[in-house]
Design an enzyme around this catalytic site. Structure first.
Site, short mmCIF file in Angstrom:
data_model
loop_
_atom_site.label_atom_id
_atom_site.label_comp_id
_atom_site.label_asym_id
_atom_site.label_seq_id
_atom_site.Cartn_x
_atom_site.Cartn_y
_atom_site.Cartn_z
N HIS A 19 4.90 19.20 1.85
CA HIS A 19 5.44 18.43 1.54
C HIS A 19 4.99 17.71 0.18
O HIS A 19 4.44 18.21 -0.38
CB HIS A 19 4.97 17.05 2.83
CG HIS A 19 3.38 16.77 2.33
ND1 HIS A 19 2.78 17.84 2.42
CD2 HIS A 19 2.23 16.43 1.28
CE1 HIS A 19 1.53 18.11 2.74
NE2 HIS A 19 1.60 16.80 1.84
N GLY A 20 6.00 16.08 -0.40
CA GLY A 20 5.09 15.93 -1.55
C GLY A 20 5.73 14.06 -2.00
O GLY A 20 6.14 13.47 -0.68
N SER A 21 4.87 13.67 -2.67
CA SER A 21 5.46 12.67 -3.31
C SER A 21 6.60 12.10 -2.64
O SER A 21 6.82 10.50 -2.45
CB SER A 21 5.14 11.85 -4.39
OG SER A 21 5.63 12.22 -5.21
N ASP A 54 13.22 21.46 -16.08
CA ASP A 54 12.24 20.79 -14.92
C ASP A 54 11.18 23.39 -14.37
O ASP A 54 11.55 23.07 -13.67
CB ASP A 54 12.30 20.52 -14.21
CG ASP A 54 10.22 20.16 -13.38
OD1 ASP A 54 9.54 19.88 -14.14
OD2 ASP A 54 10.85 19.72 -12.25
N ILE A 94 7.09 23.07 7.07
CA ILE A 94 7.07 23.34 5.52
C ILE A 94 5.81 22.99 4.38
O ILE A 94 5.12 23.68 4.04
CB ILE A 94 8.62 24.33 4.69
CG1 ILE A 94 9.64 24.85 5.83
CG2 ILE A 94 8.55 24.90 3.25
CD1 ILE A 94 10.75 25.21 5.66
N LYS A 106 15.65 19.53 3.57
CA LYS A 106 14.55 18.49 2.99
C LYS A 106 15.14 16.69 2.72
O LYS A 106 16.33 17.23 3.00
CB LYS A 106 14.89 18.84 1.48
CG LYS A 106 14.01 17.52 0.21
CD LYS A 106 14.18 18.35 -1.05
CE LYS A 106 15.18 18.28 -1.97
NZ LYS A 106 14.97 18.91 -3.84
N GLY A 153 9.27 13.44 -0.73
CA GLY A 153 9.59 13.95 0.34
C GLY A 153 9.13 14.86 1.19
O GLY A 153 8.31 15.30 0.81
N THR A 154 9.52 15.09 2.29
CA THR A 154 9.86 16.22 3.32
C THR A 154 10.02 17.50 3.05
O THR A 154 12.00 17.26 2.70
CB THR A 154 9.55 15.92 4.29
OG1 THR A 154 10.14 15.57 5.23
CG2 THR A 154 7.72 14.79 4.06
N VAL A 155 10.27 18.43 3.61
CA VAL A 155 10.68 20.27 4.04
C VAL A 155 10.65 20.35 5.54
O VAL A 155 9.23 20.93 4.90
CB VAL A 155 10.51 20.75 2.55
CG1 VAL A 155 11.47 22.30 2.89
CG2 VAL A 155 10.85 20.43 1.36
#
Length: 347
Positions: free
Chosen positions: A80-82, A193, A78, A99, A84-86
């Protein structure tokens, strides 16, 4: 769909949402001081031990069952970010978003993961917050199993290349205000946030709030850490280097107002480098909607949220009574049909 995993410091105290079955009572108040690095390391280790006791359980259709991580079948990535991943996964007949965040020796990062877990588990009874089925903690990572939504609003804006209609924003507003109100009134938690990437939409038109890694426990209705959150959505009081005061949920009200402007116009209201944008937030007049393009009630809602003086902004009870919100809570709006149409138009 790329996701933005902004993870922040968790609050001291027990894991109200992770200590077994979902509980309704309020969690204990944290001590009003900043722990030392060593005490924070110890606290995170203890909280992780609590969380591990309930790892490997999934609650599906009201039934809590022991599950094996091997039973999760990968479907597709789906985002990703710094941090983790989804991925989209299948557990038996249930499709879910998983996640995955790596375990590290950094207590700051781990406290963020624990905070996200805690809030999402505590919020099992809120229809406006993304639902968590359970989680798995291994020696290497933490995997949170959540309901699978279609997209987040920042990716949606990029994809459809047009603003979101006011009638749809009306329904979005009702859901997000109710989610924030729930966190504040039921758990004394502030999101910290609020932004388009943390608002999710599914194919049935349901809108939910997500990503609680940097949420903060309120002490006498106030938060004290100024580091957490995306600075481009922070209120001026949180960016001002000369302001050492704590802040309250009206800082999230500012973030909500900026989000409304971005959704209504199709673009973030400040331009330039990040430094330029932060300077404008601090020094320029807040953004406003064009009254020739939007209803008076919508324009007034945005204006009330984007007041430089936080004491002049409405709280959540006042927002829920605002004419724009009351109107859109009462009327029927087919968000599902609109979403299908715009997604079909952009392929």
């Amino acid at each position: 769909m790329e996701r933005d995993f902004d993870l922040g410091m968790g609050r001291p105290g027990g894991l109200g949402g992770l200590g077994g079955e979902p509980i309704m009572q309020q969690m204990p108040q944290p001590a009003p001081h900043h722990p030392s690095r060593s005490s924070n390391d110890h606290n995170v280790k203890n909280l992780m031990k609590q969380a591990e006791e309930n790892s490997g359980y999934l609650t599906l259709q009201g039934n809590r069952r022991k599950a094996d991580l091997k039973e999760l079948q990968f479907v597709e990535d789906i985002g990703h970010g710094s941090c983790g991943t989804v991925t989209k996964c299948r557990y038996k007949s249930v499709i879910m978003a998983v996640k995955t965040m790596p375990r590290t020796s950094n207590s700051y990062e781990m406290s963020r993961i624990l905070m996200d877990l805690d809030v999402i588990c505590l919020s099992f009874d809120c229809p406006y917050i993304v639902r968590c089925f359970g989680y798995f903690i291994t020696n290497f990572d933490v995997r949170v199993c959540m309901e699978c939504m279609a997209t987040c609003l920042d990716r949606l804006l990029i994809r459809i290349k047009q603003p979101i209609p006011e009638r749809i924003i009306g329904k979005l507003s009702v859901s997000i205000i109710k989610a924030l109100h729930y966190l504040k009134t039921k758990h004394q938690i502030m999101h910290r946030d609020v932004k388009p990437s943390n608002i999710l939409l599914d194919w049935s038109g349901v809108i939910k709030l997500c990503d609680f890694g940097i949420a903060g426990r309120l002490i006498e209705s106030r938060a004290h850490s100024k580091q957490a959150g995306c600075p481009l959505y922070m209120g001026p009081e949180r960016l001002d280097p000369n302001n050492f005061d704590s802040y309250d949920i009206r800082s999230d009200v500012w973030s909500f107002g900026v989000t409304l402007v971005e959704l209504a116009t199709g673009q973030y209201p400040y331009a330039g480098t990040e430094f330029d944008m932060m300077s404008k937030i601090l020094n320029d007049e807040p953004p406003r909607l064009d009254p020739a393009k939007f209803s008076p009630d919508f324009c007034q809602l945005v204006e009330s949220c984007l007041q430089r003086d936080p004491t002049m902004r409405p709280n959540y009870d006042m927002l829920l009574q605002h004419p724009f919100v009351v109107h859109h809570e009462k009327i029927e709006t087919d968000v599902e049909e609109w979403f299908a149409d715009v997604m079909g138009e952009c392929g």
